[in-house]
Write an enzyme that holds these catalytic residues in place. Structure first.
Site, PDB file in Angstrom:
ATOM      1  N   ASN A 213     157.758 -10.242 -32.615  1.00  0.00           N
ATOM      2  CA  ASN A 213     157.386  -9.830 -33.967  1.00  0.00           C
ATOM      3  C   ASN A 213     158.625  -9.817 -34.857  1.00  0.00           C
ATOM      4  OD1 ASN A 213     158.637  -7.109 -33.849  1.00  0.00           O
ATOM      5  ND2 ASN A 213     157.130  -6.845 -32.206  1.00  0.00           N
ATOM      6  N   ASP A 282     151.972  -4.969 -28.416  1.00  0.00           N
ATOM      7  CA  ASP A 282     150.840  -4.235 -27.830  1.00  0.00           C
ATOM      8  C   ASP A 282     150.233  -4.975 -26.651  1.00  0.00           C
ATOM      9  OD1 ASP A 282     150.877  -1.957 -29.461  1.00  0.00           O
ATOM     10  OD2 ASP A 282     150.040  -3.125 -31.125  1.00  0.00           O
ATOM     11  N   PRO A 310     151.786  -0.936 -21.778  1.00  0.00           N
ATOM     12  CA  PRO A 310     151.756   0.528 -21.812  1.00  0.00           C
ATOM     13  C   PRO A 310     152.236   1.027 -23.168  1.00  0.00           C
ATOM     14  CG  PRO A 310     153.575  -0.255 -20.436  1.00  0.00           C
ATOM     15  CD  PRO A 310     152.769  -1.467 -20.817  1.00  0.00           C
ATOM     16  N   ASP A 311     151.696   2.140 -23.640  1.00  0.00           N
ATOM     17  CA  ASP A 311     152.199   2.766 -24.856  1.00  0.00           C
ATOM     18  C   ASP A 311     153.378   3.641 -24.449  1.00  0.00           C
ATOM     19  OD1 ASP A 311     152.675   4.589 -27.022  1.00  0.00           O
ATOM     20  OD2 ASP A 311     150.794   3.855 -27.887  1.00  0.00           O
ATOM     21  N   PHE A 332     157.517   5.905 -34.959  1.00  0.00           N
ATOM     22  CA  PHE A 332     157.589   5.145 -36.204  1.00  0.00           C
ATOM     23  C   PHE A 332     156.306   4.341 -36.325  1.00  0.00           C
ATOM     24  CE2 PHE A 332     161.425   4.648 -38.863  1.00  0.00           C
ATOM     25  CZ  PHE A 332     162.184   5.685 -38.328  1.00  0.00           C
ATOM     26  N   LYS A 346     148.239   8.639 -35.698  1.00  0.00           N
ATOM     27  CA  LYS A 346     149.117   8.250 -34.580  1.00  0.00           C
ATOM     28  C   LYS A 346     149.907   9.440 -34.057  1.00  0.00           C
ATOM     29  CE  LYS A 346     149.683   3.362 -35.561  1.00  0.00           C
ATOM     30  NZ  LYS A 346     150.516   2.271 -36.043  1.00  0.00           N
ATOM     31  N   LYS A 350     149.400  10.187 -30.157  1.00  0.00           N
ATOM     32  CA  LYS A 350     150.523  10.015 -29.218  1.00  0.00           C
ATOM     33  C   LYS A 350     151.114  11.354 -28.789  1.00  0.00           C
ATOM     34  CE  LYS A 350     151.381   5.444 -31.086  1.00  0.00           C
ATOM     35  NZ  LYS A 350     151.669   4.256 -30.299  1.00  0.00           N
TER      36      LYS A 350
HETATM   37  N1  CTP Z   1     154.847   2.256 -29.397  1.00  0.00           N
HETATM   38  C1  CTP Z   1     155.230   2.303 -28.068  1.00  0.00           C
HETATM   39  N2  CTP Z   1     154.643   1.480 -27.166  1.00  0.00           N
HETATM   40  C2  CTP Z   1     153.700   0.608 -27.534  1.00  0.00           C
HETATM   41  C3  CTP Z   1     153.304   0.546 -28.888  1.00  0.00           C
HETATM   42  C4  CTP Z   1     153.912   1.376 -29.783  1.00  0.00           C
HETATM   43  O1  CTP Z   1     156.111   3.097 -27.730  1.00  0.00           O
HETATM   44  N3  CTP Z   1     153.138  -0.161 -26.624  1.00  0.00           N
HETATM   45  C5  CTP Z   1     155.485   3.193 -30.335  1.00  0.00           C
HETATM   46  C6  CTP Z   1     156.354   2.525 -31.352  1.00  0.00           C
HETATM   47  O2  CTP Z   1     157.698   2.444 -30.899  1.00  0.00           O
HETATM   48  C7  CTP Z   1     156.222   3.471 -32.536  1.00  0.00           C
HETATM   49  C8  CTP Z   1     154.822   4.019 -32.420  1.00  0.00           C
HETATM   50  O3  CTP Z   1     154.456   3.826 -31.064  1.00  0.00           O
HETATM   51  O4  CTP Z   1     157.092   4.569 -32.461  1.00  0.00           O
HETATM   52  C9  CTP Z   1     153.809   3.382 -33.313  1.00  0.00           C
HETATM   53  O5  CTP Z   1     153.848   1.990 -33.145  1.00  0.00           O
HETATM   54  P1  CTP Z   1     152.901   1.037 -33.981  1.00  0.00           P
HETATM   55  O6  CTP Z   1     153.166  -0.367 -33.587  1.00  0.00           O
HETATM   56  O7  CTP Z   1     152.971   1.416 -35.428  1.00  0.00           O
HETATM   57  O8  CTP Z   1     151.457   1.507 -33.512  1.00  0.00           O
HETATM   58  P2  CTP Z   1     150.570   1.149 -32.303  1.00  0.00           P
HETATM   59  O9  CTP Z   1     150.452   2.360 -31.449  1.00  0.00           O
HETATM   60  O10 CTP Z   1     151.027  -0.099 -31.630  1.00  0.00           O
HETATM   61  O11 CTP Z   1     149.175   0.930 -33.008  1.00  0.00           O
HETATM   62  P3  CTP Z   1     148.661  -0.301 -33.914  1.00  0.00           P
HETATM   63  O12 CTP Z   1     149.356  -1.530 -33.397  1.00  0.00           O
HETATM   64  O13 CTP Z   1     147.213  -0.312 -33.667  1.00  0.00           O
HETATM   65  O14 CTP Z   1     149.009   0.033 -35.323  1.00  0.00           O
END
Ligand code: CTP
Length: 408
Positions: A213, A282, A310-311, A332, A346, A350
Site C-alpha cells: 500500500n 488486511d 491477523p489484526d 491509527f 475501531k 480493537k
Molecule cells: N492494524 C493491525 N493489524 C492489521 C490491520 C490493522 O495492527 N491486520 C492496526 C493498524 O496498525 C492501525 C489500526 O489497526 O493502528 C487501524 O488500521 P486500519 O487499516 O485503519 O483499519 P483496519 O482494522 O485494517 O480496518 P479497515 O481496513 O476495514 O479500515
C-alpha cells in the site's frame, strides 16, 4: 515547534580536523531555529577560520577571554548567562581532559566551568583518533564527565583523517542536532519503553511480485524519533520503507504482516506503550507461488485467492490484557470517509484506549498530516502540521495519559 526553536546555543569548537563539520552543524542549528554563538579555542582556529563561523552564525565569534568587546571584560560570564545549552563540537581528548579537572585557562573551558550548571546543559561531541578514543585516560575522562552531568555523545566509526579506521569520528551534524534536541526536550517518557509499528507490509504473490500500500512510514518514524527525544527506549518494527533508522531507535525490519505480527507479539511484553502506525495489509495471498508466475500469450490472468491477516493491534491489546501486562496501546485509523465514526468504532473494536484518525490518501507519502484523537472522553484535533511536529504533540498527549493508565 521543535525543541531547538528559539534556543540560545553556545557552539564551542576545540582543536581537531572535525572542525570542518562544525560549519554544517552551525547551519543546521540555525535552520532548526537556534541562535548560535560560536566560541573557538586557539587550536580550533588552526582548522577553520573564525571568519567562516562568523559568516554562518551571523554573529561575531569569540576566541579569547581577554576579548575587550564585552564592556565588563567578562565574556565567559556574559556568554553563558543567557544560553540554554553549551555544545562543544568537536570536543578533543585534550579539551575533555581539561574540563574534567575544572581547568579554565582559555575562554571555552572557562565558560564551560562558569556556566550555570542547573539551567545550561553541556553537550560534548568527541572527535579523535581511534587509539586516543580507546585510551584508558579518555575512557576514564568520558565516564567522569558524564557523572559530573555532561552529556557526552558517542562517536562514529569509519575512516579517519589520519588514514586509520575505527571509532572516534565526530558524529555527523544531523546526528548531533538530534542529540541536542533530545537534551532540550522535556523527558516526559523517561524510563518508558515504547514499541512502534510503521510503514506498509508486503504480501508476496511470488518471488518477484507483492501487494502493498502507499504508506511511507514517515508518521511512525517521526513518532519513534519523538519518543526517543522524550527519553523513551524505543523499538521500531518497520515494513519496507525508504527511510533510515531514526537515531537512538532500535529497528527491526520486516516485510509481511505475518512477520510484523510475530516481531510485535515477541516484543510486546517488554514495552509499556505500543503505537501502531503501520498500514498492515488486511489480506495475504493464500497460495504463494515458489516460482515466478509466467504469462503465456493469450492465457487468462491468474486468479488470486486471499486470506485475512491477523489484526496485530487487536491481538496485542487482547493478549497483553489477558496476561495482566499493562501496555498502553495507540491505534491509527486511516480512512477515506466518516473519519470520526470509524475511529470511534475501531477504538472499541480493537480494545485500545486511544485511536488516532487520519485521512489516508491525504497523508500517505506526504510530510504533513492532521490528526483526530479519540479516547474514552471524546475527541480532539491536532491541526495540520508537519509529521515531526505532530509526532511531538502526540507523544506529549500519550505521556499525559500514562500516569492514570498505569495506576489502573
Ligand atoms: N492494524 C493491525 N493489524 C492489521 C490491520 C490493522 O495492527 N491486520 C492496526 C493498524 O496498525 C492501525 C489500526 O489497526 O493502528 C487501524 O488500521 P486500519 O487499516 O485503519 O483499519 P483496519 O482494522 O485494517 O480496518 P479497515 O481496513 O476495514 O479500515
Amino acid at each position: 515547534m521543535n525543541a531547538i526553536w528559539g534556543k540560545k546555543i553556545v557552539l564551542g569548537l576545540s582543536g581537531g580536523i572535525a572542525c570542518y563539520k562544525a560549519a554544517e552543524l552551525c547551519r543546521l542549528l540555525i535552520k532548526a531555529g537556534a541562535q548560535v554563538q560560536v566560541v573557538m579555542t586557539e587550536s580550533a582556529a588552526q582548522f577553520i577560520t573564525p571568519v567562516t563561523m562568523q559568516a554562518l552564525s551571523n554573529k561575531e565569534v569569540f576566541t579569547s577571554q581577554w576579548d575587550a568587546r564585552a564592556s565588563n571584560n567578562m565574556a565567559h560570564i556574559n556568554l553563558t548567562r543567557e544560553a540554554d545549552l553549551v555544545l562543544v563540537a568537536p570536543a578533543s581528548a585534550d579539551f575533555m581532559a581539561k574540563l574534567l579537572h575544572g581547568q579554565a585557562d582559555e575562554l571555552l573551558s572557562l565558560l564551560c566551568l562558569a556556566r550555570p550548571i542547573a539551567s545550561c546543559p553541556l553537550v560534548l561531541a568527541p572527535a579523535m583518533n581511534r587509539e586516543m578514543w580507546q585510551h584508558p585516560a579518555t575512557v576514564r575522562n568520558v565516564a567522569q564527565l558524564s557523572r559530573d552531568g555532561a552529556h557526552v555523545l558517542g562517536v562514529g566509526a569509519g575512516d579517519q583523517a589520519c588514514g586509520e579506521s575505527g571509532d572516534g569520528r565526530m558524529l555527523e551534524p544531523e546526528e548531533i542536532v538530534q542529540e541536542v534536541a533530545r537534551v532540550l526536550t522535556p523527558p516526559t517518557l523517561l524510563g518508558r519503553r515504547v514499541l512502534v509499528s510503521a510503514g506498509p507490509t508486503w504480501e508476496a504473490i511470488d518471488p518477484v511480485r507483492a501487494i502493498t500500500n502507499r504508506s511511507s512510514g514517515k508518521m511512525g518514524y517521526a513518532l519513534a524519533s519523538a519518543a526517543w527525544r522524550a527519553g523513551a527506549q524505543v523499538t521500531l518494527v518497520s515494513g519496507p520503507v525508504a527511510l533510515p533508522a531514526p537515531r537512538g531507535v532500535s529497528r527491526i525490519l520486516v516485510e509481511s504482516a505475518k512477520q510484523m505480527h510475530e516481531a510485535i507479539m515477541a516484543g510486546a511484553q517488554q514495552h509499556d506503550v505500543f503505537i501502531a502506525t503501520a498500514a498492515v495489509a488486511d489480506w495475504r495471498v493464500k497460495d504463494f507461488s515458489a516460482h515466478k508466475i509466467k504469462k503465456t500469450p493469450g492465457s487468462a490472468a491468474p486468479q488470486l485467492e486471499f486470506i485475512q491477516n491477523p489484526d496485530i493491534l487487536a491481538s496485542v491489546a487482547l493478549g497483553e490484557r489477558a496476561q495482566a501486562h499493562a501496555l498502553y496501546c495507540v491505534g491509527f485509523a486511516a480512512e477515506t470517509q466518516d473519519l470520526a465514526r470509524y475511529a470511534h468504532e475501531k477504538r472499541l473494536a480493537k480494545g485500545v484506549p486511544l485511536m488516532v484518525g487520519n485521512w489516508g490518501p491525504a497523508t500517505f507519502g506526504l510530510d504533513d498530516n492532521e490528526l483526530l484523537l479519540v479516547d474514552e472522553h471524546g475527541s480532539s484535533t491536532l491541526p495540520k502540521a508537519s509529521k515531526d511536529e505532530l509526532a511531538q504533540q502526540l507523544v506529549a498527549e500519550i505521556a499525559q495519559r500514562l500516569p492514570s493508565f498505569f495506576q489502573l
